[in-house]
Design an enzyme around this catalytic site. Structure first.
Site, mmCIF file in Angstrom:
data_model
loop_
_atom_site.group_PDB
_atom_site.id
_atom_site.type_symbol
_atom_site.label_atom_id
_atom_site.label_comp_id
_atom_site.label_asym_id
_atom_site.label_seq_id
_atom_site.Cartn_x
_atom_site.Cartn_y
_atom_site.Cartn_z
ATOM 1 N N SER A 199 0.820 -1.194 0.000
ATOM 2 C CA SER A 199 0.000 0.000 0.000
ATOM 3 C C SER A 199 0.868 1.263 0.000
ATOM 4 C CB SER A 199 -0.968 -0.042 1.185
ATOM 5 O OG SER A 199 -1.992 0.907 1.030
ATOM 6 N N ASP A 295 -8.501 -2.447 -7.217
ATOM 7 C CA ASP A 295 -7.976 -2.235 -5.874
ATOM 8 C C ASP A 295 -9.068 -1.665 -4.970
ATOM 9 O OD1 ASP A 295 -5.049 -1.650 -4.394
ATOM 10 O OD2 ASP A 295 -6.696 -0.354 -3.765
ATOM 11 N N HIS A 362 -6.827 -5.621 -1.567
ATOM 12 C CA HIS A 362 -5.783 -4.622 -1.359
ATOM 13 C C HIS A 362 -4.730 -5.219 -0.433
ATOM 14 C CE1 HIS A 362 -4.130 -0.540 -1.110
ATOM 15 N NE2 HIS A 362 -4.022 -0.700 0.192
#
Length: 417
Positions: A199, A295, A362
């Site tokens: 991330s 995502d 994600h």
């Protein structure tokens, strides 16, 4: 008339606070570890059954270098030593966790584990790419594995301060202090090294990739892996630029310009150079991009955030893809196309790798169920861990791009309440 005016003032204040709260709890939180709540909520350090728990090490020499968290406390990392054939191999995993784009959100952040080591868990579970079990992490299980904690708010790139608010924006210094400390503990002699991140940490692994390569002699095999770090500069459902506006606040506040790759900032504005699509073609070090085509963080916080959807048309869809209308799915297919276009030139390099699966998820490297398990996501029958290993050790070229949703039945989709 006066009463009506007061009503509108109150409504305005409520909406303002609600939007600010959205920024704090959505754009400021990106990583979703397995032991977190079901939404992008507060990180909970509960023990995971059978997982290796690794203690926090504070970087004692960091303070003298000004390499401190938002609140001025020392940064830290978790390190599990390598052994056997992996004793001279190093994997650095950069923690994710959003960003802060103004003084108020950074002040909020410094009272959390993403802004202060005071609030960091004293030990965390090592799973997925950090696991010490060969059956869970076949290629990296016995490497030196390090989780560098994220306590600035700009993907380890800021270098500034706000004395009035008692905020230190020292992500770049934290990064340098951490790698210097690890070099002194054996990383300098590494035969193999992999810089990874999830991330906001996945973005950081792109931003620091060539810098990481420069730390080692040419004889060391050095590569980088970005998991869920391909944040795109695209229009949201209202036609606005939610993420660009947010990133503009981050880079403007935290003194990021001088730490970003100059090959980009010499040609583009600073905000554009915080978006990986404008960086990946220029990175010289071999890079692997692992991302879902849909995502879930970007769907919720960048494409269809509540401020861009005042009518609530996207509310159900953004929480659960199965509740999306055909028109909404078509919009999301457009996002997938934008992502593939952004990586078109990057993918032509034989040294780079890709794994773009058509899931609503994600971060897939740190979760055991998505990294490597009996039912983990696959493309062409190859799990993510095997694809990354094949690429790193050059057993095969990996340019895996999934067919569009809903063709992939192996996904571990994230559903939010």
């Amino acid at each position: 008339m006066a009463k009506l005016l007061w009503v509108w003032i109150v409504i305005g204040l409520v909406l303002s606070n609600w939007v600010d709260g959205f920024e704090e709890h959505s754009l400021n939180i990106t990583a979703m570890p397995l032991w977190e709540t079901e939404a992008y909520g507060v990180f909970k350090a509960t023990k995971v059954p059978n997982a290796l728990m690794v203690e926090l090490t504070l970087i004692q020499g960091a303070g003298a270098k000004g390499a401190v968290c938002l609140d001025g406390t020392l940064p830290g990392y978790h390190w599990h030593r390598g052994y056997g054939s992996g004793a001279t191999s190093w994997l650095i995993q950069l923690e994710g966790g959003g960003w802060c784009n103004n003084v108020r959100t950074c002040v909020y952040r410094k009272k959390t584990h993403h802004g202060s080591s005071t609030y960091m868990e004293k030990e965390i579970a090592f799973m997925g790419i950090l696991s010490n079990k060969a059956k869970e992490n076949p290629d990296f299980f016995n490497w030196n594995r390090v989780k560098l904690r994220y306590c600035d708010g700009a993907s380890f790139t800021g270098d500034d301060e706000n004395k009035a608010a008692q905020l230190q924006f020292r992500g770049q210094r934290i990064w340098l202090a951490a790698v210097e400390d690890l070099m002194s503990k054996g990383m300098r002699a590494a035969r193999q090294a992999l810089l990874s991140g999830c991330s906001a940490g996945g973005l950081a692994s792109i931003l620091h990739c060539d810098e990481f390569r420069s730390l080692f002699p040419r004889t060391t095999k050095v590569k980088c892996l970005s998991d869920a770090g391909m944040f795109l500069d695209v229009a949201d459902v209202s036609g606005g630029r939610t993420l660009r506006n947010f990133f503009g606040g981050v880079v403007g506040l935290q003194g990021v310009r001088n730490t970003l790759p100059r090959i980009c900032t010499n040609n583009l504005d600073t905000t554009s150079c915080f978006f990986p699509q404008n960086l990946i073609d220029q990175i010289e070090t071999p890079l692997f991009i692992l991302n879902t085509a849909y995502d879930s963080w970007q769907v919720q916080s960048s494409l269809a955030p509540p401020p861009a959807d005042p009518s609530g048309y996207w509310h159900e869809c953004r929480l659960n893809h199965e509740k999306c209308t055909p028109a909404q799915i078509q919009f999301l297919q457009g996002f997938r196309k934008e992502m593939l276009m952004a990586m078109r030139r990057f993918s032509t390099s034989k040294e780079n790798g890709l794994f773009i699966n058509s899931c609503f998820a994600h971060c897939q490297t740190e979760r055991q169920d998505t990294w490597f398990a009996d039912d983990s996501p696959v493309i062409g029958k190859k799990a993510i861990a095997l694809a990354v290993g094949d690429w790193y050790f050059e057993r095969a070229r990996v340019k895996a791009v999934d067919c569009p949703y809903p063709c992939d039945k192996s996904c571990h989709h994230l559903i939010f309440k």
